[in-house]
Write a protein that holds these residues in place. Structure first.
Motif, PDB file in Angstrom:
ATOM      1  N   LEU A  37       0.701  -1.257  -0.083  1.00 40.17           N
ATOM      2  CA  LEU A  37      -0.073   0.039   0.011  1.00 40.17           C
ATOM      3  C   LEU A  37       0.923   1.248   0.049  1.00 40.17           C
ATOM      4  O   LEU A  37       1.910   1.234   0.518  1.00 40.17           O
ATOM      5  CB  LEU A  37      -0.840  -0.018   1.358  1.00 40.17           C
ATOM      6  N   PRO A  38       0.368   2.179  -0.504  1.00 42.59           N
ATOM      7  CA  PRO A  38       0.955   3.676  -0.558  1.00 42.59           C
ATOM      8  C   PRO A  38       1.100   4.319   0.969  1.00 42.59           C
ATOM      9  O   PRO A  38       0.105   3.914   1.441  1.00 42.59           O
ATOM     10  CB  PRO A  38       0.624   4.409  -1.734  1.00 42.59           C
ATOM     11  N   ALA A  39       1.694   5.126   1.390  1.00 41.65           N
ATOM     12  CA  ALA A  39       1.896   5.596   2.581  1.00 41.65           C
ATOM     13  C   ALA A  39       0.639   6.399   2.758  1.00 41.65           C
ATOM     14  O   ALA A  39       0.088   6.236   4.063  1.00 41.65           O
ATOM     15  CB  ALA A  39       2.713   6.409   2.895  1.00 41.65           C
ATOM     16  N   SER A  40      -0.130   6.923   1.790  1.00 42.69           N
ATOM     17  CA  SER A  40      -1.515   7.642   2.075  1.00 42.69           C
ATOM     18  C   SER A  40      -2.681   6.694   2.684  1.00 42.69           C
ATOM     19  O   SER A  40      -3.522   7.136   3.028  1.00 42.69           O
ATOM     20  CB  SER A  40      -2.019   8.310   0.918  1.00 42.69           C
ATOM     21  N   TYR A  72      -6.221  -0.570  -4.886  1.00 42.49           N
ATOM     22  CA  TYR A  72      -5.427  -1.030  -3.699  1.00 42.49           C
ATOM     23  C   TYR A  72      -5.819  -2.116  -2.988  1.00 42.49           C
ATOM     24  O   TYR A  72      -7.274  -1.981  -2.580  1.00 42.49           O
ATOM     25  CB  TYR A  72      -5.192   0.350  -3.189  1.00 42.49           C
ATOM     26  N   ASP A  74      -5.043  -4.752   0.620  1.00 44.28           N
ATOM     27  CA  ASP A  74      -4.466  -5.051   2.026  1.00 44.28           C
ATOM     28  C   ASP A  74      -5.021  -6.325   2.462  1.00 44.28           C
ATOM     29  O   ASP A  74      -6.124  -6.524   2.864  1.00 44.28           O
ATOM     30  CB  ASP A  74      -4.268  -4.021   2.744  1.00 44.28           C
ATOM     31  N   SER A  90      -5.231  -7.494  -8.939  1.00 45.31           N
ATOM     32  CA  SER A  90      -4.377  -6.200  -9.062  1.00 45.31           C
ATOM     33  C   SER A  90      -3.599  -6.396 -10.389  1.00 45.31           C
ATOM     34  O   SER A  90      -3.499  -5.336 -11.084  1.00 45.31           O
ATOM     35  CB  SER A  90      -3.248  -6.396  -7.999  1.00 45.31           C
TER      36      SER A  90
END
Length: 142
Positions: A37-40, A72, A74, A90
């Motif tokens: 995942l991106p930090a956002s 995205y 997770d 994905s």
């Protein structure tokens, strides 16, 4: 399945043609294909949980200005089958348009022949993941 994103159609065909004993190995390979995942999105901020999954699973779909969709996912590494669904989507949906994703058949996992290889509960979770992605896209399209 011609409206389906080409990459996803290729994955579906590979699974459908694979001998049953190879399908689980293929799934495990896709479980490693889930990008971080991106930090956002740390802490699943703005992500939707999929309660139909036996394990904690979060997703979000972002419709881009060019009508493509960025997804995205997770899911913990301890849930390889569920992570495999995320990896398949994905990879298979990368660069796909909203129209292509909305055209993905709801019984995608049955078309892949997975109902012979994994439990109905896991199929239900995978189907819920796809349904929530499509709903998020429809919501963004208005």
């Amino acid at each position: 399945m011609s409206d389906m994103p080409p990459k996803l159609a290729e994955i579906v065909d590979e699974f459908a043609a694979a001998p049953r004993d190879v399908v689980l190995e293929m799934l495990l390979e896709f479980s490693d294909a889930v990008p971080p995942l991106p930090a956002s999105l740390a802490g699943h901020d703005g992500m939707e949980q999929v309660p139909e999954c036996q394990t904690q699973f979060f997703l979000t779909a972002e419709v881009q200005p060019d009508d493509t969709v960025v997804t995205y996912f997770d899911c913990p590494p301890e849930a390889p089958t569920t992570r495999a669904f995320a990896g398949i989507l994905s990879e298979g949906l990368a660069g796909a348009t909203t129209k292509e994703i909305l055209a993905v058949p709801d019984d995608l996992y049955a078309k892949m022949g997975l109902s012979q290889a994994i439990t109905p509960l896991r199929i239900r979770g995978g189907t819920a993941i796809l349904a929530r992605l499509k709903r998020q896209i429809r919501d963004q399209l208005g």
